[in-house]
Design an enzyme around this catalytic site. Structure first.
Site, PDB file in Angstrom:
ATOM      1  N   HIS B  44       1.310  -1.169  -0.125  1.00 41.83           N
ATOM      2  CA  HIS B  44      -0.079  -0.055  -0.107  1.00 41.83           C
ATOM      3  C   HIS B  44       1.215   1.654   0.044  1.00 41.83           C
ATOM      4  O   HIS B  44       1.074   1.826  -0.806  1.00 41.83           O
ATOM      5  CB  HIS B  44      -0.835  -0.274   1.439  1.00 41.83           C
ATOM      6  CG  HIS B  44      -1.683   1.326   1.211  1.00 41.83           C
ATOM      7  ND1 HIS B  44      -3.096   0.990   0.557  1.00 41.83           N
ATOM      8  CD2 HIS B  44      -1.450   2.268   1.733  1.00 41.83           C
ATOM      9  CE1 HIS B  44      -3.650   2.229   0.831  1.00 41.83           C
ATOM     10  NE2 HIS B  44      -3.442   3.107   1.185  1.00 41.83           N
ATOM     11  N   GLU B  66      -2.094  -5.534  -4.279  1.00 37.99           N
ATOM     12  CA  GLU B  66      -2.844  -5.158  -3.655  1.00 37.99           C
ATOM     13  C   GLU B  66      -3.944  -6.029  -3.416  1.00 37.99           C
ATOM     14  O   GLU B  66      -4.920  -6.477  -2.288  1.00 37.99           O
ATOM     15  CB  GLU B  66      -3.082  -3.586  -2.818  1.00 37.99           C
ATOM     16  CG  GLU B  66      -3.060  -3.255  -1.527  1.00 37.99           C
ATOM     17  CD  GLU B  66      -3.581  -0.975  -1.777  1.00 37.99           C
ATOM     18  OE1 GLU B  66      -2.359  -0.869  -2.385  1.00 37.99           O
ATOM     19  OE2 GLU B  66      -4.665  -0.832  -1.216  1.00 37.99           O
ATOM     20  N   ASN B 421      25.627 -23.331  -5.229  1.00 40.30           N
ATOM     21  CA  ASN B 421      26.533 -25.392  -5.330  1.00 40.30           C
ATOM     22  C   ASN B 421      26.070 -25.690  -3.772  1.00 40.30           C
ATOM     23  O   ASN B 421      26.101 -27.074  -4.458  1.00 40.30           O
ATOM     24  CB  ASN B 421      28.055 -24.074  -4.793  1.00 40.30           C
ATOM     25  CG  ASN B 421      28.831 -25.503  -5.472  1.00 40.30           C
ATOM     26  OD1 ASN B 421      29.730 -25.272  -6.131  1.00 40.30           O
ATOM     27  ND2 ASN B 421      29.731 -26.265  -4.135  1.00 40.30           N
TER      28      ASN B 421
END
Lengths: 152, 685
Positions: B44, B66, B421
């Site tokens: 918001h 929203e 990794n």
């Protein structure tokens, strides 16, 4: 000597091996007396080392060596001209620097064939003022970093 | 404007990070309303900010996001991984836009497809997510209202929200008298009155048109207010030259009926909405004065400490100035010790103490919690886990550990590499884990802590560990070690081989890690930062990568040494010991001069020869040696004499001299001279 406002440039005049050279004041940040230069190993021969310029570690180029002229002892009149070009700031060691003159840009002539010395390629043009012949140097070529790699 | 832009970018990034973090939390506990509220609040605020700054695409996308969050909040739709994927994607888009703005771009981006996806979710069509744009289009048209005041989605949401908070929406119809001369002035007065009553969200014709008197004599204003309609009517009527005023309550009528279509019955849940009253209050405050309130709501949950934002450049300038001071301090100390004036000496001592304190403070100011690097990893791990079909928990310990800003900037990429990794090569697939009697969920632990002048970062996984035979096999194949050497290596030494250049354990080249770029890049980056990295592993139990980093890069402790007439500085972090030995203790092995140092054969490096130092002094009978180390390698640097230990400021040579072998920079000593700093890592390559 100064004429019109528009194309006026100020030149710093310095001596090297008996000849007079000019560099636009625009590039010049200051002129220093020779102080202790710390040698940096493994760099190109013309890089003399670095100095402490008010807290900034500044590389120093010996212009004689850069131009392929034989070196000489530094004396009381030897000067370091601090120049800045883009993001580079270095000092140039010259035999003496003691004059500033005003010229207009249009009196700079392309360099005539100076006797085939190495400095030839670093010349931007020549200016005749009264009876003096001033050689305008080309900073871009002098500070070419490629040169640093090849020789270094 | 620039200054606002900076604030906007900084805060947007923070809010996006908060969104990211909270979305990850949400995935773990989909029913936690507080998390949704947090995300909603961030979104918001972001929406408000971007709309204020005029970044429409940004505002549009946040707005749609929203809406979806709101639907979750109202239990209209439930959280699913697919839904979160889309929301994450939206956050990615937002990040891309903010980054583009930060880089000087216009922040524009085609958000239509993601907006459509979000709309479909909002409409409850989660199953249809993958295709059927027609549905989205259909919904979109359905949303188009056809009354005399059209409210866009923005305004409808606003109306709906304020309705929930006990506000009423009015349409105030005002007609001015025919002979009214200064219509714009009247409009202004009416607006002023109405603004005192509540919030004006729309007017027809638009405010601009009204101000330019581009209307006949009547206009309608939509107002959200807590006042009752007759009061409003009366107050507006008091303005002279007003002919008629009609205030209609529209919250319960057409707008809401329209809303009900739009929001897919979301309003039915309205009355059940008790769990989030606090949140609603915040919303209300915010809509009135968006700017100052953001900080409050943003940090409300965390410890409230007062902070200001300072541009890192200013801190750099401060540090530079301070470095000058350190150099002058050195000079003063030297002068004072030469003059032997007691008063001067005392003053200098005090300056020294104070600058010492100042140094701590300034360096501390540049410290940034490693959190800023760590907080992007949860997202990355989640994505990787989904891509690889693995289940992974990421545990982060010590995110508050602080590091110098310069180190923080550099450490991100190596860490990404190591984590990828671990996940790609370390953690096994759930099936394998199950078969081996392990918890199906793999765990990767990221840990940071301080110790002495260093920061340690560890990446630990409970995966398969490193396979010694496989590593050796590859190392032999790629010519990294010879068979004879291989047989003598300890397990740990074998594991370290994975950092060698030209080594990659990936059997198949995957996106995740091992795209030709090996761990050697990680090692190099870390060593360039003055740190080092090591690995250990227990087969079947997992592996641990440890990174050691210096706290700061700009002020370092060095040992000053003298070689003939030249002075050099060797960073203490590389030094194990110094020793002075007799010349005849130097042994010869092949062409190499070595010494026996505590039972180890250490090769000698003559800096005088290496750096071609001009010889002006006679050499003495004794040789001063600095023993340096990089990983397992050691060497003895031969110098003429030791000057002492000192804190120095590392300075670069600028942009002209780059890549000088073994000399990364210089420092300015107390006497104003420049001393070169030696990079021991380069010497040991």
């Amino acid at each position: 000597m100064s004429e019109i406002v528009s194309k006026d440039i100020k030149l710093i005049i310095f001596q090297l091996n008996g000849k007079e050279y000019g560099i636009s004041v625009h590039y010049v940040h200051g002129i220093e007396k020779v102080q202790h230069i710390t040698r940096i190993p493994g760099t190109a021969p013309f890089v003399k080392g670095v100095i402490n310029l008010r807290g900034v570690v500044t590389p120093i180029i010996d212009l004689r060596k850069r131009f392929g002229i034989e070196e000489c002892e530094y004396t009381d009149v030897t000067r370091i001209i601090i120049v800045a070009l883009d993001d580079i700031e270095v000092g140039l060691v010259v035999d003496a620097a003691n004059d500033v003159i005003d010229i207009t840009e249009d009196i700079i002539e392309p360099s005539p064939d100076l006797v085939g010395v190495e400095e030839d390629e670093y010349v931007k043009g020549v200016v005749k003022v009264s009876n003096r012949l001033l050689i305008i140097i080309d900073l871009y070529k002098i500070l070419d970093r490629e040169k640093l790699k090849v020789e270094g | 404007m620039n200054q606002y832009l900076e604030v906007f970018i900084e805060e947007s990034k923070e809010h996006l990070q908060a969104c990211n973090d909270n979305l990850l939390e949400l995935e773990k506990s989909p029913d936690n309303m507080n998390i949704i509220n947090e995300i909603f609040r961030s979104a918001h605020t972001l929406k408000g900010m971007s709309a204020t700054m005029g970044y429409d695409d940004l505002a549009k996308l946040t707005h749609q996001m929203e809406n979806v969050l709101d639907a979750i909040r109202h239990h209209t739709i439930s959280v699913s991984p697919e839904l979160l994927d889309v929301v994450f994607q939206a956050v990615d888009d937002l990040e891309a836009m903010v980054n583009s703005i930060a880089e000087g771009g216009d922040g524009k981006r085609d958000v239509s497809s993601i907006v459509e996806k979000l709309k479909m979710i909002e409409a409850g069509n989660t199953e249809l997510l993958k295709s059927e744009k027609e549905v989205a289009a259909a919904i979109a048209t359905e949303l188009k209202p056809a009354v005399h005041i059209d409210y866009d989605e923005f305004e409808r949401t606003l109306i709906e929200e304020s309705h929930e908070q006990g506000f009423t929406t009015y349409e105030v119809y005002v007609a001015l008298r025919d002979d009214c001369l200064l219509k714009a002035a009247r409009v202004y007065m009416i607006f002023e009155i109405l603004e005192k009553q509540g919030e004006i969200i729309k007017s027809l014709p638009s405010v601009d048109q009204l101000e330019e008197e581009q209307f006949d004599k009547d206009f309608t204003i939509t107002l959200i207010s807590k006042e009752n309609s007759s009061d409003i009517e009366k107050k507006v009527q008091n303005v002279s030259e007003v002919e008629t005023v009609r205030v209609t309550d529209v919250s319960s009528s057409k707008v809401v009926s329209k809303l009900e279509v739009t929001m897919n019955d979301r309003n039915k849940h309205e009355t059940e909405e008790v769990s989030v009253p606090k949140m609603e209050n915040n919303e209300k405050d915010k809509s009135k004065q968006p700017e100052p309130d953001q900080n409050k709501t943003g940090t409300a949950g965390k410890a409230a400490s007062k902070t200001i934002r300072v541009n890192i450049e200013r801190l750099d300038i401060l540090l530079n100035l301070f470095e000058e001071l350190v150099i002058d301090r050195g000079r003063l100390e030297q002068i004072a010790s030469e003059l032997r004036n007691q008063e001067l000496q005392e003053t200098v001592d005090r300056i020294s103490r104070n600058t010492g304190d100042l140094q701590n403070i300034i360096l501390n100011m540049r410290m940034v919690p490693i959190e800023t690097v760590f907080n992007r990893f949860p997202r990355m791990v989640r994505q990787l886990a989904r891509d690889l079909d693995k289940k992974i928990n990421l545990e982060i310990i010590g995110a508050e550990t602080e590091l110098d800003r310069t180190v923080i900037d550099e450490i991100g990429d190596p860490l990404v590499h190591l984590i990828r990794n671990s996940i790609d090569h370390g953690i096994e697939t759930p099936a394998v884990r199950k078969a081996n009697g392990k918890n199906v969920d793999g765990t990767v632990t990221l840990k940071a802590y301080h110790s002495g002048n260093h920061v340690f970062i560890e990446i630990e996984d409970d995966g398969a560990g490193i396979n010694r035979d496989k590593v050796l096999q590859i190392a032999l194949k790629n010519g990294i070690v010879t068979e004879q050497v291989a047989a003598t290596l300890s397990n740990k030494q074998v594991y370290e081989l994975i950092f060698a250049s030209g080594f990659s354990t990936a059997e198949k080249i995957s996106d995740i890690s091992g795209r030709g770029v090996g761990l050697d890049v990680v090692k190099n980056t870390i060593e360039n930062l003055g740190g080092h990295v090591s690995v250990d592993s227990v087969p079947g139990k997992g592996s641990i990568f440890s990174i050691q980093l210096p706290l700061t890069l700009s002020i370092i402790s060095v040992m000053l040494v003298e070689i003939q007439m030249e002075k050099y500085a060797v960073p203490l972090s590389s030094i194990i010991e110094t020793a002075i030995i007799k010349k005849d203790e130097i042994l010869h092995a092949h062409n190499q001069k070595v010494i026996d140092f505590r039972g180890k054969i250490v090769p000698l490096l003559y800096l005088k020869d290496l750096f071609e130092v001009p010889v002006v002094k006679e050499e003495s009978e004794f040789v001063s040696i600095v023993i340096i180390r990089k990983g397992e390698k050691m060497a003895g640097l031969v110098v003429d004499s030791f000057i002492g230990q000192q804190e120095v400021v590392l300075k670069s040579f600028g942009n002209y001299l780059t890549n000088v072998f073994a000399i990364p920079g210089a420092t300015i000593l107390g006497d104003g001279q420049v001393a070169l700093i030696i990079d021991c890592n380069a010497l040991l390559k």
